[in-house]
Design an enzyme around this catalytic site. Structure first.
Site, PDB file in Angstrom:
ATOM      1  CG  MET A 157      -2.045  -1.012   1.105  1.00 23.90           C
ATOM      2  SD  MET A 157      -3.205  -0.941   2.496  1.00 23.90           S
ATOM      3  CE  MET A 157      -2.211  -1.655   3.803  1.00 23.90           C
ATOM      4  CB  CYS A 214      -2.025   0.564  -9.583  1.00 20.17           C
ATOM      5  SG  CYS A 214      -2.230   2.282  -9.101  1.00 20.17           S
ATOM      6  N   GLY A 261      -9.169  -8.464  -0.438  1.00 16.77           N
ATOM      7  CA  GLY A 261     -10.313  -7.567  -0.613  1.00 16.77           C
ATOM      8  C   GLY A 261     -11.304  -7.662   0.524  1.00 16.77           C
ATOM      9  CG  ASP A 262     -14.216  -5.712   0.546  1.00 17.85           C
ATOM     10  OD1 ASP A 262     -13.505  -4.697   0.387  1.00 17.85           O
ATOM     11  OD2 ASP A 262     -15.192  -5.986  -0.181  1.00 17.85           O
ATOM     12  NE  ARG A 318      -9.492  -0.869   1.423  1.00 14.33           N
ATOM     13  CZ  ARG A 318     -10.662  -0.967   0.824  1.00 14.33           C
ATOM     14  NH1 ARG A 318     -11.381   0.124   0.651  1.00 14.33           N
ATOM     15  NH2 ARG A 318     -11.099  -2.127   0.379  1.00 14.33           N
TER      16      ARG A 318
HETATM   17  C1  LIG Z   1      -3.624   3.672   0.356  1.00 12.11           C
HETATM   18  C2  LIG Z   1      -3.555   2.458  -0.544  1.00 12.11           C
HETATM   19  C3  LIG Z   1      -2.420   2.243  -1.300  1.00 12.11           C
HETATM   20  C4  LIG Z   1      -2.331   1.113  -2.126  1.00 12.11           C
HETATM   21  N1  LIG Z   1      -1.179   0.896  -2.818  1.00 12.11           N
HETATM   22  C5  LIG Z   1      -1.029  -0.266  -3.509  1.00 12.11           C
HETATM   23  C6  LIG Z   1       0.212  -0.606  -4.103  1.00 12.11           C
HETATM   24  O1  LIG Z   1       1.210   0.135  -4.025  1.00 12.11           O
HETATM   25  N2  LIG Z   1       0.285  -1.792  -4.795  1.00 12.11           N
HETATM   26  C7  LIG Z   1      -0.789  -2.650  -4.888  1.00 12.11           C
HETATM   27  O2  LIG Z   1      -0.679  -3.707  -5.500  1.00 12.11           O
HETATM   28  N3  LIG Z   1      -1.966  -2.343  -4.322  1.00 12.11           N
HETATM   29  C8  LIG Z   1      -2.098  -1.208  -3.611  1.00 12.11           C
HETATM   30  N4  LIG Z   1      -3.284  -0.956  -2.966  1.00 12.11           N
HETATM   31  C9  LIG Z   1      -4.359  -1.964  -3.001  1.00 12.11           C
HETATM   32  C10 LIG Z   1      -4.228  -2.923  -1.813  1.00 12.11           C
HETATM   33  O3  LIG Z   1      -3.008  -3.648  -1.868  1.00 12.11           O
HETATM   34  C11 LIG Z   1      -5.390  -3.927  -1.782  1.00 12.11           C
HETATM   35  O4  LIG Z   1      -5.377  -4.677  -2.956  1.00 12.11           O
HETATM   36  C12 LIG Z   1      -6.742  -3.232  -1.642  1.00 12.11           C
HETATM   37  O5  LIG Z   1      -6.699  -2.210  -0.676  1.00 12.11           O
HETATM   38  C13 LIG Z   1      -7.854  -4.247  -1.292  1.00 12.11           C
HETATM   39  O6  LIG Z   1      -7.571  -4.870  -0.072  1.00 12.11           O
HETATM   40  P1  LIG Z   1      -8.288  -4.405   1.315  1.00 12.11           P
HETATM   41  O7  LIG Z   1      -9.766  -4.426   1.073  1.00 12.11           O
HETATM   42  O8  LIG Z   1      -7.834  -5.435   2.334  1.00 12.11           O
HETATM   43  O9  LIG Z   1      -7.811  -3.021   1.622  1.00 12.11           O
HETATM   44  C14 LIG Z   1      -3.395   0.182  -2.184  1.00 12.11           C
HETATM   45  C15 LIG Z   1      -4.542   0.421  -1.419  1.00 12.11           C
HETATM   46  C16 LIG Z   1      -4.625   1.530  -0.589  1.00 12.11           C
HETATM   47  C17 LIG Z   1      -5.873   1.733   0.245  1.00 12.11           C
END
Ligand SMILES: Cc1cc2nc3c(=O)[nH]c(=O)nc-3n(C[C@H](O)[C@H](O)[C@H](O)COP(=O)(O)O)c2cc1C
Length: 331
Positions: free
Chosen positions: A19, A103, A204-205, A228
């Site tokens: 992230m 991304c 995801g989520d 997150r």
């Molecule tokens: C602030 C932020 C920065 C992110 N940066 C990247 C990144 O550099 N590379 C990547 O593959 N995904 C990135 N993501 C996506 C996350 O790795 C992840 O796939 C996405 O947040 C879904 O997962 P979650 O629901 O557990 O947050 C980013 C997400 C957030 C919120």
């Protein structure tokens, strides 16, 4: 298919998501300490790596305690991606190189980086093959379910990525056009896990330890990636590990424990990123997340968003925990 050592433990590995602006070395170290089994860097531009841009290369640095770690790169030019892969392999020697095909940010996809590549699967497979040929390390991929609803085809995408040489596949089960709206479609993670030979990492989520257990049961994924949900809550990894082992989750952290970890995290940031105002300002968001849900959190956050030094943050925490002492001290 040769197993990846860091994914072959009999227990389901828990992975901190890459992230940008969050999964930097300090937070990675905090999460490793709380039970994350694998971490990844933020995504780094292959063009910037090949041009040896200092700020980007700093993003590839890590300390030994973070291993196993993957460095994530992105870009739409197979040659630049191969060069970046070779450079990262030689200079940083992570456990694996991860390619970002997920991304959704406009400035990245406009140049066909990140999920922009998903509109051209020949380009995607060309990039993976070029990276695989440039390193002895495993090359893994992280992607979304497709560019948009019409092009939503996670199994087709996954099979082509596997054929091109990807050694693990992470699915954030949303399309690019969804950005972060709606829900991640865990059925798609299950379909991909059933179709692939390589390990599939579900993403995801995930907001709670219970969600980790549900995702494993629902999808049969080999590992779970948390994004997150770990903001201000690295305890999620500890709790998920307990729940996966069938144990009750440990007691929720007290306010004192939250502040202790927030300050330990902040001190790591000062040591690793420099004792500067910039470090403190970029850290404010973490203070906000660590205090979420505490009594009086709104007011606390308001004050923490203005700190100019870690000493100020420490004083605010101290005053919150011992209001009487701080009033007496001020008198
Ligand atoms: C602030 C932020 C920065 C992110 N940066 C990247 C990144 O550099 N590379 C990547 O593959 N995904 C990135 N993501 C996506 C996350 O790795 C992840 O796939 C996405 O947040 C879904 O997962 P979650 O629901 O557990 O947050 C980013 C997400 C957030 C919120």
């Amino acid at each position: 298919m040769k197993q990846l050592p860091y994914l072959s433990s009999p227990r389901v590995p828990l992975i901190l998501a890459p992230m940008a602006g969050v999964s930097e070395a300090p937070f990675r170290q905090i999460c490793r300490g709380m039970g994350a089994d694998v971490v990844l860097s933020e995504f780094l531009s292959s063009e910037a790596i090949r041009r040896r841009i200092h700020r980007t290369l700093e993003g590839a640095e890590f300390e030994a305690c973070e291993r196993p770690i993957g460095i994530q790169i992105y870009g739409a030019d197979p040659r630049a991606m191969a060069e970046a892969t070779a450079l990262i392999t030689e200079h940083y020697q992570p456990e694996f190189i991860d390619i970002n095909f997920g991304c959704p940010v406009k400035k990245v996809v406009q140049r066909n980086g990140g999920s922009g590549c998903l509109r051209d699967m020949d380009l995607v497979t060309g990039i993976i093959r070029a990276c695989v040929a440039a390193t002895h390390l495993p090359v893994t991929v992280k992607t979304r379910s497709g560019w948009n609803d019409q092009m939503r085809d996670p199994v087709g995408i996954a099979l082509r990525m596997q054929d091109a040489g990807a050694r693990a596949f992470t699915l954030h089960a949303r399309t690019r056009t969804q950005m972060f709206s709606g829900h991640a479609n865990w059925d798609e993670i299950a379909q991909v896990a059933a179709a692939l030979e390589i390990p599939v990492i579900g993403n995801g989520d995930i907001q709670t330890a219970e969600d980790v257990v549900r995702m494993v049961a629902h999808t049969g994924c080999a590992a779970v990636m948390v994004g997150r949900g770990a903001f201000g809550n690295p305890w999620l990894f500890r709790d998920a590990r307990a729940r996966l082992a069938g144990e009750p989750p440990p007691a929720a952290p007290t306010a004192t424990e939250r502040f202790q970890v927030a300050l330990a995290h902040a001190r790591l940031a000062l040591r690793l990123q420099g004792d500067t105002r910039k470090t403190v300002i970029e850290f404010r968001k973490h203070f906000g997340w660590y205090t979420k849900g505490l009594y009086g959190a709104g007011e606390l956050r308001g004050r923490l968003f203005q700190v100019e030094s870690m000493a100020e943050a420490e004083a605010i925490f101290e005053a919150y925990l011992h209001p009487a002492a701080s009033v007496a001290g001020a008198a």
